[in-house]
Every structure is written in structure tokens, then in C-alpha cells.
Design a protein around this motif. Structure first.
Motif, PDB file in Angstrom:
ATOM      1  N   PRO A   4       0.969  -1.250  -0.031  1.00  0.00           N
ATOM      2  CA  PRO A   4       0.130  -0.143  -0.097  1.00  0.00           C
ATOM      3  C   PRO A   4       1.006   1.170   0.006  1.00  0.00           C
ATOM      4  CG  PRO A   4      -0.848  -1.485   1.312  1.00  0.00           C
ATOM      5  CD  PRO A   4       0.567  -2.192   1.223  1.00  0.00           C
ATOM      6  N   VAL A   5       0.420   2.251  -0.649  1.00  0.00           N
ATOM      7  CA  VAL A   5       1.123   3.429  -0.838  1.00  0.00           C
ATOM      8  C   VAL A   5       1.045   4.409   0.334  1.00  0.00           C
ATOM      9  CG1 VAL A   5       1.149   5.678  -2.281  1.00  0.00           C
ATOM     10  CG2 VAL A   5       1.300   3.522  -3.406  1.00  0.00           C
ATOM     11  N   ALA A  31      -3.030   8.079  -5.484  1.00  0.00           N
ATOM     12  CA  ALA A  31      -1.882   7.109  -5.303  1.00  0.00           C
ATOM     13  C   ALA A  31      -2.360   6.321  -4.198  1.00  0.00           C
ATOM     14  CB  ALA A  31      -0.542   7.799  -5.402  1.00  0.00           C
ATOM     15  N   ALA A  32      -2.744   6.994  -3.109  1.00  0.00           N
ATOM     16  CA  ALA A  32      -2.722   6.358  -1.661  1.00  0.00           C
ATOM     17  C   ALA A  32      -4.017   5.515  -1.737  1.00  0.00           C
ATOM     18  CB  ALA A  32      -2.678   7.532  -0.632  1.00  0.00           C
ATOM     19  N   HIS A 196      15.453  21.261   2.890  1.00  0.00           N
ATOM     20  CA  HIS A 196      16.070  19.668   2.456  1.00  0.00           C
ATOM     21  C   HIS A 196      15.904  18.774   3.779  1.00  0.00           C
ATOM     22  CE1 HIS A 196      17.169  21.299  -1.247  1.00  0.00           C
ATOM     23  NE2 HIS A 196      17.829  22.198  -0.883  1.00  0.00           N
ATOM     24  N   LEU A 197      16.486  19.411   4.949  1.00  0.00           N
ATOM     25  CA  LEU A 197      16.634  18.408   6.153  1.00  0.00           C
ATOM     26  C   LEU A 197      15.220  18.226   6.620  1.00  0.00           C
ATOM     27  CD1 LEU A 197      18.378  17.190   8.215  1.00  0.00           C
ATOM     28  CD2 LEU A 197      18.205  19.260   9.635  1.00  0.00           C
ATOM     29  N   ALA A 198      14.302  19.033   7.056  1.00  0.00           N
ATOM     30  CA  ALA A 198      13.078  18.669   7.375  1.00  0.00           C
ATOM     31  C   ALA A 198      12.098  17.738   6.601  1.00  0.00           C
ATOM     32  CB  ALA A 198      12.199  19.981   7.578  1.00  0.00           C
ATOM     33  N   VAL A 199      12.101  17.754   5.314  1.00  0.00           N
ATOM     34  CA  VAL A 199      11.195  16.893   4.118  1.00  0.00           C
ATOM     35  C   VAL A 199      11.954  15.581   4.445  1.00  0.00           C
ATOM     36  CG1 VAL A 199      12.233  17.335   2.251  1.00  0.00           C
ATOM     37  CG2 VAL A 199      10.205  16.809   2.229  1.00  0.00           C
ATOM     38  N   THR A 200      13.271  15.516   4.515  1.00  0.00           N
ATOM     39  CA  THR A 200      13.837  14.169   4.592  1.00  0.00           C
ATOM     40  C   THR A 200      13.584  13.259   5.822  1.00  0.00           C
ATOM     41  OG1 THR A 200      15.639  15.094   3.217  1.00  0.00           O
ATOM     42  CG2 THR A 200      15.937  12.742   4.189  1.00  0.00           C
ATOM     43  N   VAL A 201      13.745  14.213   6.776  1.00  0.00           N
ATOM     44  CA  VAL A 201      13.172  13.646   8.113  1.00  0.00           C
ATOM     45  C   VAL A 201      11.807  13.395   8.393  1.00  0.00           C
ATOM     46  CG1 VAL A 201      13.328  13.988  10.612  1.00  0.00           C
ATOM     47  CG2 VAL A 201      15.325  14.627   9.418  1.00  0.00           C
ATOM     48  N   ASP A 202      11.178  14.392   8.018  1.00  0.00           N
ATOM     49  CA  ASP A 202       9.774  13.918   8.187  1.00  0.00           C
ATOM     50  C   ASP A 202       9.055  12.771   7.203  1.00  0.00           C
ATOM     51  OD1 ASP A 202       9.039  15.992   9.728  1.00  0.00           O
ATOM     52  OD2 ASP A 202       8.483  17.458   8.052  1.00  0.00           O
ATOM     53  N   ASP A 203       9.663  12.496   6.135  1.00  0.00           N
ATOM     54  CA  ASP A 203       9.084  11.491   5.073  1.00  0.00           C
ATOM     55  C   ASP A 203       9.759  10.055   5.811  1.00  0.00           C
ATOM     56  OD1 ASP A 203       8.070  12.873   3.336  1.00  0.00           O
ATOM     57  OD2 ASP A 203       9.854  13.055   1.860  1.00  0.00           O
ATOM     58  N   ALA A 204      10.811  10.345   6.623  1.00  0.00           N
ATOM     59  CA  ALA A 204      11.299   8.637   7.245  1.00  0.00           C
ATOM     60  C   ALA A 204      10.398   8.442   8.247  1.00  0.00           C
ATOM     61  CB  ALA A 204      12.612   8.985   7.290  1.00  0.00           C
ATOM     62  N   LEU A 210       6.251   6.497  -0.994  1.00  0.00           N
ATOM     63  CA  LEU A 210       6.142   7.183  -2.162  1.00  0.00           C
ATOM     64  C   LEU A 210       6.058   8.493  -2.167  1.00  0.00           C
ATOM     65  CD1 LEU A 210       5.558   6.787  -5.254  1.00  0.00           C
ATOM     66  CD2 LEU A 210       3.434   7.016  -5.102  1.00  0.00           C
ATOM     67  N   VAL A 211       7.107   9.406  -2.562  1.00  0.00           N
ATOM     68  CA  VAL A 211       6.946  10.733  -2.523  1.00  0.00           C
ATOM     69  C   VAL A 211       6.513  11.390  -3.882  1.00  0.00           C
ATOM     70  CG1 VAL A 211       8.310  12.943  -2.396  1.00  0.00           C
ATOM     71  CG2 VAL A 211       9.012  10.954  -0.848  1.00  0.00           C
TER      72      VAL A 211
END
Length: 281
Positions: A4-5, A31-32, A196-204, A210-211
Motif C-alpha cells: 500500500p502506498v 495514489a494512496a 531539505h533536512l525537514a522534508v527528509t526527516v519527516d518522510d522517514a 512514495l514521494v
């Protein structure tokens, strides 16, 4: 078996949503939902100078009016600075951060003095003025209270991370080239994290696999992929979709005062008609 996405829509509350935002939000939502997955809403409100709480509230209301639903609570980045601080501390431990004391004028003057200043996707690259300051000089400047930003030493980071790639649904495997961005800023005194930092940490942290986002952010993925490698974070798949354009062929943008969903609503348009105008029906 396809998983599942889990994806997200992550606007910044610096203005009201326009049709381009509607297209992007509906793209991620579909997509979700088509995979029985999860659609998350994140408000990227780290810029104290430009973000407004009233815009954040209006974004939530406009998406609900458009007919979108999301899973879980809305994540406001401004409430999670500790997460970004922890990531900065880990990067510092790796030795890939350095304080930069340069003003915009310092940088502009150094670039002007250079015969050929290298350029990246967003213009001239930072010329590395503070990269090689001696540790005692850095300490002296910090002790004197000089303002500084924290930059990522991309060359050193690349030596640690090695070759990097990421997968885009529309373009296939792409080799990451973060060096073309130069030593990007990851934090400032007034804004203790960067996009850059916030979006990378948040996605994890939000387990996004799926971004989905506009094609104008393809280049930014170079930096995000490097941060994922340095921080030991999972690597999501990406789908950088085409940008919605108006009748004049220009993409919708806040700076061009694109017609907002609020204005369309007040003009008598219903959610289904707005979805059609956004190319989603």
C-alpha cells in the motif's frame, strides 16, 4: 505483491492554494487511495518570516472542501524542531557540517570576484568561503556571537555516502548528483532547519514510501538522497509529476498571483468543477 502506498501532500502556508496545488494534492491522494494506502497532510511551516497560521487553517479547510480526506493528524513542522535538531546532531557527529558566517553580501562579492562562478539548479553556488576555516577561528567567531548558518560539506558527505541513486516512477533510475547544489544550508539561527533536512526527516518518520511532487523539485532529490544515506534513513520511491499550467502556458505559482481555490469557491465553482479545472476529473 505491491505494498500500500503511503504518501503526502506538504504545502507551505505562505499563501492560499491554487489549481496547481489542487492537482498535486489530488495526484497524491489518488495514489494512496487506489492502493488502499495512506494519504498524509503535512504543513511545512518552518519559515517564520513568510508562513502564517491563518494560511495553514485555510489550507486544511480548502482541501476538505475539495473532497480530500487524510489519515491521522496533520503534521506541522514547526512543532517538531527536536526531530530536526537530532538529525543535525548526527550529521555533526559525522563531521559533515560547518558553520558559515558569510552574509549574502559577502557571498555576492566573492562570486563577483571569481572569474567563473559555478552555477547549480538555483543559481551561483556558495564559493566555500568558510569551509576551510581553522577550528579555533570557528570557535572564536561563535564565542563572539557572530551569526552563522550550518552548511553541509557535500564533498565530505559524498566521500562517506558513496554513489547514490533513486527511482522515479516516470523517469526510472537516476544517479544523484548533490555536488551540483554546492554546500547547501541545513539550518540558520532564525530557522533551525531547512526544507531539505525537514522534508527528509519527516518522510522517514511518517513512513512515506512514495514521494509525489512536482517536476520542479527533481533536482532537490539529489540532496535528499544524500541526507538519507548519511542518516541511515529508508529511501522512498518518487513520482515527480508534470506541473499544471494555465491557458498562457505558465505554471501556476503564488508569486504570479494564480487564482486560488478560495477565489474559485467564492465565484460559485463547486468542488467537482474545481477538480475538473485541476485536470483531476
Amino acid at each position: 505483491m505491491t505494498l500500500p502506498v503511503v504518501t503526502r501532500f506538504a504545502p507551505s502556508p505562505t499563501g492560499h492554494l491554487h489549481l496547481g496545488h489542487a492537482f498535486s494534492a489530488l495526484f497524491a491522494w489518488r495514489a494512496a487511495r487506489q492502493s488502499s494506502g495512506r494519504f498524509l497532510l503535512r504543513i511545512e511551516d518552518i519559515d517564520n518570516g513568510r508562513c502564517r497560521p491563518e494560511f495553514a487553517a485555510d489550507i486544511v479547510a480548502d482541501l476538505a472542501w475539495l473532497g480530500l480526506d487524510w489519515d491521522g493528524e496533520v503534521r506541522y513542522q514547526s512543532a517538531h524542531m527536536a526531530d530536526y535538531g537530532a538529525a543535525l546532531a548526527r550529521l555533526d557527529d559525522l563531521g559533515v557540517l560547518y558553520p558559515c558566517f558569510c552574509s549574502r553580501q559577502d557571498i555576492a562579492e566573492e562570486i563577483a570576484r571569481a572569474a567563473r562562478a559555478p552555477h547549480g539548479p538555483d543559481g551561483p553556488l556558495y564559493p566555500g568561503i568558510c569551509r576551510h576555516l581553522a577550528p579555533d577561528e570557528r570557535q572564536a567567531r561563535q564565542s563572539a556571537g557572530m551569526a552563522y548558518a550550518l552548511r553541509l560539506d557535500v564533498a565530505r558527505a559524498r566521500a562517506i555516502a558513496g554513489p547514490l541513486a533513486w527511482l522515479d516512477a516516470a523517469r526510472g533510475s537516476i544517479q544523484a548528483a548533490p555536488e551540483r547544489h554546492g554546500d547547501v544550508v541545513l539550518a540558520r539561527k532564525d530557522v533551525p532547519t531547512s526544507y531539505h533536512l525537514a522534508v527528509t526527516v519527516d518522510d522517514a518518520l511518517q513512513e512515506v514510501n512514495l514521494v509525489t511532487r512536482g517536476a520542479d523539485l527533481i533536482a532537490a532529490t539529489d540532496i535528499h538522497r544524500l541526507l538519507q544515506a548519511l542518516l541511515g534513513l529508508p529511501v522512498p520511491r518518487y513520482h515527480h509529476h508534470a506541473l499544471l499550467t494555465g491557458a498562457d502556458g505558465r505554471r501556476y505559482a503564488k508569486r504570479d498571483r494564480a487564482q486560488t481555490l478560495r477565489q474559485l469557491h467564492r465565484a460559485g465553482y463547486g468542488p467537482a468543477e474545481v477538480r475538473r479545472l485541476a485536470g483531476a476529473e
